[in-house]
Design a protein around this motif. Structure first.
Motif, PDB file in Angstrom:
ATOM      1  N   LYS A 118       0.866  -1.186   0.000  1.00 14.15           N
ATOM      2  CA  LYS A 118       0.000   0.000   0.000  1.00 14.15           C
ATOM      3  C   LYS A 118       0.899   1.232   0.000  1.00 14.15           C
ATOM      4  O   LYS A 118       1.821   1.337   0.816  1.00 14.15           O
ATOM      5  CB  LYS A 118      -0.857  -0.038   1.252  1.00 14.15           C
ATOM      6  N   TYR A 130       1.363   4.866   0.890  1.00 15.94           N
ATOM      7  CA  TYR A 130       0.792   5.924   1.740  1.00 15.94           C
ATOM      8  C   TYR A 130       1.214   7.283   1.181  1.00 15.94           C
ATOM      9  O   TYR A 130       2.397   7.476   0.851  1.00 15.94           O
ATOM     10  CB  TYR A 130       1.291   5.777   3.179  1.00 15.94           C
ATOM     11  N   THR A 137      -3.640  -4.310   4.455  1.00 20.18           N
ATOM     12  CA  THR A 137      -2.558  -5.137   3.902  1.00 20.18           C
ATOM     13  C   THR A 137      -2.158  -6.266   4.848  1.00 20.18           C
ATOM     14  O   THR A 137      -1.281  -7.060   4.518  1.00 20.18           O
ATOM     15  CB  THR A 137      -1.317  -4.291   3.573  1.00 20.18           C
ATOM     16  N   ARG A 175     -11.696  -0.358   5.068  1.00 24.59           N
ATOM     17  CA  ARG A 175     -12.511   0.859   5.258  1.00 24.59           C
ATOM     18  C   ARG A 175     -13.696   0.854   4.306  1.00 24.59           C
ATOM     19  O   ARG A 175     -14.832   0.893   4.714  1.00 24.59           O
ATOM     20  CB  ARG A 175     -11.660   2.094   4.966  1.00 24.59           C
ATOM     21  N   SER A 216     -15.432  -0.650   7.715  1.00 27.74           N
ATOM     22  CA  SER A 216     -15.574   0.293   8.836  1.00 27.74           C
ATOM     23  C   SER A 216     -16.186   1.621   8.371  1.00 27.74           C
ATOM     24  O   SER A 216     -16.836   2.306   9.138  1.00 27.74           O
ATOM     25  CB  SER A 216     -14.217   0.535   9.490  1.00 27.74           C
ATOM     26  N   GLN A 217     -15.957   1.981   7.096  1.00 23.02           N
ATOM     27  CA  GLN A 217     -16.487   3.267   6.610  1.00 23.02           C
ATOM     28  C   GLN A 217     -17.075   3.106   5.216  1.00 23.02           C
ATOM     29  O   GLN A 217     -16.585   3.714   4.251  1.00 23.02           O
ATOM     30  CB  GLN A 217     -15.364   4.311   6.550  1.00 23.02           C
ATOM     31  N   SER A 240      -2.596  -2.273  16.709  1.00 26.14           N
ATOM     32  CA  SER A 240      -3.646  -2.292  17.733  1.00 26.14           C
ATOM     33  C   SER A 240      -4.824  -3.182  17.328  1.00 26.14           C
ATOM     34  O   SER A 240      -5.475  -3.769  18.185  1.00 26.14           O
ATOM     35  CB  SER A 240      -4.106  -0.882  18.076  1.00 26.14           C
TER      36      SER A 240
END
Ligand code: FAD
Ligand code: NAP
Length: 507
Positions: free
Chosen positions: A339, A341, A386, A415, A443-444, A483
C-alpha cells in the motif's frame, strides 16, 4: 505512538544531515565505561549501547516511533537484547550515525545458554548420544568460553569434475527442504546459509575461481544432505574451494547474524486497488531463496542518504483456484502487495522506482511455522488492510496441503469497498472451493453496502469464529495494524481460545 508534527523519520534524516552536533562531543569519539554509560540515563541526557557501540539518543527521543518510554527502557544500559527483541531489522547504524559517542571500553562476551551448546554440539557432532550430550554440554558451559566463530569442525565436503564443483553439507536434519537453504554468490563470494529451527549454519568463502551464475541445490530430505552445485566458468582444476570469510563454518542463533541483502530487479508493478500495487522483483540468477509461508522479508532503500529498512510479506502473483503451484510462480520472483501511503517515507520511494531499478531484499524472517496449520481442522484468518498479505500463501498452503482441514474462513476488515484487496479472486475462490468462505467487514462504507459493517470486536468474533465441531482443532491467524492485532488477540483470549490456537503476525 503518534509523533508530534515534524517528528517523522524524514524529519529525523533531515536533522541528522543539518550539521548539528548530535552527541555534544563535537565529532570526537570516546571509549565509554559501564559507569559512564550508566550516568546518561535521563530523557535529557540519554546514552544507549547497541552491539558495543554507544549512541547519544537524546535528540532522537521525540522521533522514536515506539515512543520515548520505550527508548528510556534502555537508557544508560546495553540495550542490544531489547533492540533485538523489538526491531533487530532497523538499520540503527545508519539512522543513528550522527549520534555515535564511541565504543564500550570492555565488551563482555556472553556465553551462549546451555541449550544453545546442545544444538551446536549436535549439529557438528551428530553421532554423540543424547546422554553424552548432556554431560558434554554441561562440561563445556562450565569449562570453556566457547567462541562459536572458532569452531573448525568441517560439516561440509566438496569435490569437482571438469565442469562442476559440488559442495555437500550434512545437516542430519530430517525435514530439510529448499526453504531452509539460502544461497548467494556475487563476485566469487559464495554465501550459503542453512536454517535449522532458530539457528543457522553458514558457509562463506571467497571461491578460488569464478563460477557461472546459475547454481543448483539438491536436497536429500530424509537424511538432510544438502548439495550445492556450482558450474565452473573455466575448465581448471581447483586446489581449494576458496578462502574462508569471517563467518565461514559457523552455527549460531539466527538473531545473532546480521540481515543479509541481495539486490533484486523490479520487473513489474501492477495496480491492485487505488492505493495498493503488486510489485514483482526478480532475484539474481546466483541466488537461491524461497520465502516460507507466513514469513516476511525486509526491503532496504537509501532515502536522502540514510538506509531505511521496512518489512513486507511476499504473496503469490494471484490466488490459485486449482491449488497447484501456478506456472508463473517460479522461485526466481518475489511478489509484494504494497500500500502506497501518500505521506509514507518508504512507500513513496518504492512507488518512484522504475521498471529495471534495483532494491535490496533480505533473507526471510518470521515466527510462523507451517506445522501450526498442518493439524488444524478449522482455520480462521482475520486480516485488516494489507494484513491480508500473509494470508495469501497461507490460504494456498492450507487448501493445497492440509488434508484434515474442514473449513477455512477469511474475515477481511477494510474501510471501503474500494480498499478490498483481490475481492474478485476471493469471491471466485469461495465459489470454487466449498471449504473456503470469505466475509468482508467495512468500517467506513461509502456506497450502499449490504454486507457487514463495523470494527473488530468481541461480539463480531463470537459470531464469525466458531468451531465447526465442538472439539475441532482450530488455528486463528490475525494480521493488521498493531492495535487491531492486539485487540483481536485479547478478544480471542476472552472468548476462550488458547495461546496455541492464535497466531498474531507481527514484525
Ligand atoms: P511511514 O513513513 O512510516 O508512515 C507515513 C504514514 O503512513 C503514517 O503517518 C500513517 O498514516 C501511514 N502508515 C505508515 N505505516 C503504517 C502502518 N504500519 N499502519 C497504518 N498506517 C501506516 N505493508 C504492505 O503494504 N504490504 C506488506 O506486505 C507489509 N508487510 C508487513 C510485514 C510486517 C512484518 C510488518 C511489521 C509490516 C508490514 N507492512 C506491509 C507495513 C510496512 O512495513 C510499512 O510500515 C508501510 O509500508 C509504511 O511505510 P512508509 O515508510 O511508507 O510509511
Ligand atoms: P487500514 O486501511 O488503515 O485499516 C484496515 C481496516 O482495519 C479498516 O477497516 C480500519 O478501520 C481497521 N483498523 C485500523 N486500525 C484499527 C485498529 N487499531 N483497531 C481496529 N480496527 C482498525 O490498514 P492498512 O493501512 O492497510 O494497514 C495494514 C496494517 O497491517 C499495517 O499497519 C501494516 O504494518 C500491517 N501489516 C502487518 C504485517 C505483519 O506480518 N505483521 C503484514 C502486513 C501488514 P478504520 O480505519 O476505519 O478505523
Amino acid at each position: 505512538v503518534p509523533l508530534k508534527p515534524g517528528r517523522s523519520l524524514m524529519d529525523w534524516i533531515r536533522l541528522t544531515k543539518s550539521g548539528r552536533d548530535m552527541t555534544g562531543l563535537k565529532g570526537r569519539l570516546v571509549e565509554v565505561t559501564e559507569d559512564e554509560l550508566a550516568k546518561h540515563n535521563k530523557k535529557e541526557d540519554c546514552w544507549i549501547c547497541i552491539r558495543g557501540f554507544v549512541y547519544n539518543v537524546t535528540p532522537y527521543m521525540e522521533y522514536h516511533p515506539g515512543g520515548e518510554d520505550e527508548l528510556m527502557k534502555a537508557a544508560g544500559t546495553d540495550g542490544t537484547d531489547l533492540f533485538d527483541q523489538v526491531h533487530r531489522w532497523v538499520n540503527y547504524e545508519s539512522m543513528l550515525k550522527e549520534c555515535l559517542v564511541g565504543r564500550m571500553a570492555v565488551k563482555p562476551i556472553a556465553a551462549p545458554k546451555e541449550g544453545a551448546y546442545r544444538k551446536i554440539i549436535f549439529f557438528f557432532f551428530p553421532w554423540v548420544s543424547a546422554k553424552d550430550l548432556v554431560s558434554i554440554s554441561k562440561h563445556w558451559v562450565g569449562q570453556i568460553q566457547f567462541q562459536l566463530s572458532v569452531v573448525t569442525t568441517q560439516v561440509y565436503d566438496w569435490f569437482q569434475t571438469d565442469s562442476l564443483i559440488t559442495i555437500v553439507i550434512y545437516t542430519k536434519q530430517k525435514d530439510m527442504n529448499a526453504e531452509f537453504v539460502i544461497l548467494d554468490c556475487e563476485d566469487k563470494r559464495l554465501r550459503g546459509e542453512i536454517i535449522v529451527d532458530d539457528y543457522s549454519y553458514l558457509l562463506e568463502v571467497d571461491l578460488e575461481h569464478a563460477i557461472q551464475e546459475d547454481m543448483a541445490v539438491n536436497i536429500a530430505e530424509k537424511v538432510g544432505k544438502v548439495e550445492i552445485i556450482l558450474k565452473k566458468k573455466d575448465n581448471v582444476r581447483w586446489k581449494v574451494l576458496g578462502q574462508p570469510l569471517e563467518n565461514h563454518n559457523t552455527f549460531m542463533k539466527r538473531t545473532d547474524r546480521g540481515l543479509f541483502y541481495r539486490k533484486c530487479k523490479l520487473v513489474s508493478k501492477m495496480e491492485v486497488t487505488h492505493n495498493t500495487k503488486l510489485f514483482c522483483l526478480l532475484l539474481p540468477e546466483s541466488t537461491h531463496l524461497r520465502v516460507p509461508t507466513g514469513q516476511h522479508v525486509y526491503l532496504k532503500q537509501i532515502i536522502a542518504g540514510t538506509e531505511v529498512v521496512k518489512p513486507y510479506t511476499p504473496v503469490l502473483p494471484f490466488l490459485p483456484l486449482d491449488f497447484k503451484e501456478p506456472s508463473c510462480h517460479d522461485s526466481a520472483h518475489i511478489y509484494l502487495m504494497i500500500k502506497i501511503y501518500s505521506c509514507g517515507l518508504f512507500t513513496q520511494a518504492l512507488d518512484h522506482l522504475q521498471i529495471g531499478d534495483y532494491i535490496s531484499v533480505s533473507n526471510p524472517e518470521g515466527s510462523f511455522k507451517k506445522s501450526q496449520v498442518q493439524t488444524s481442522e478449522d482455520l480462521f484468518l482475520l486480516a485488516a488492510g494489507t494484513g491480508f498479505t500473509p494470508m495469501v500463501k497461507l490460504l494456498n498452503f492450507a487448501l493445497t496441503e492440509v488434508s484434515c482441514l474442514r473449513t477455512v474462513k477469511l474475515i477481511f476488515f477494510n474501510r471501503t469497498e474500494d480498499d478490498i484487496l483481490w475481492r474478485n479472486q476471493l469471491e471466485q475462490l469461495a465459489l470454487k472451493d466449498e471449504r473456503f468462505e470469505v466475509q468482508f467487514i467495512l468500517s467506513q462504507p461509502i456506497r450502499d453496502w449490504v454486507g457487514k459493517q463495523g470494527m473488530i470486536s468481541s461480539s463480531l468474533l463470537s459470531e464469525f469464529v466458531k468451531r465447526s465441531r465442538k472439539d475441532s482443532k482450530v488455528l486463528i491467524c490475525i494480521c493488521g495494524p498493531t492495535s487491531f492485532t492486539e485487540q483481536g488477540v485479547q478478544y480471542l483470549k476472552d472468548l476462550g481460545y488458547s495461546q496455541e490456537e492464535v497466531h498474531p503476525f507481527t514484525a
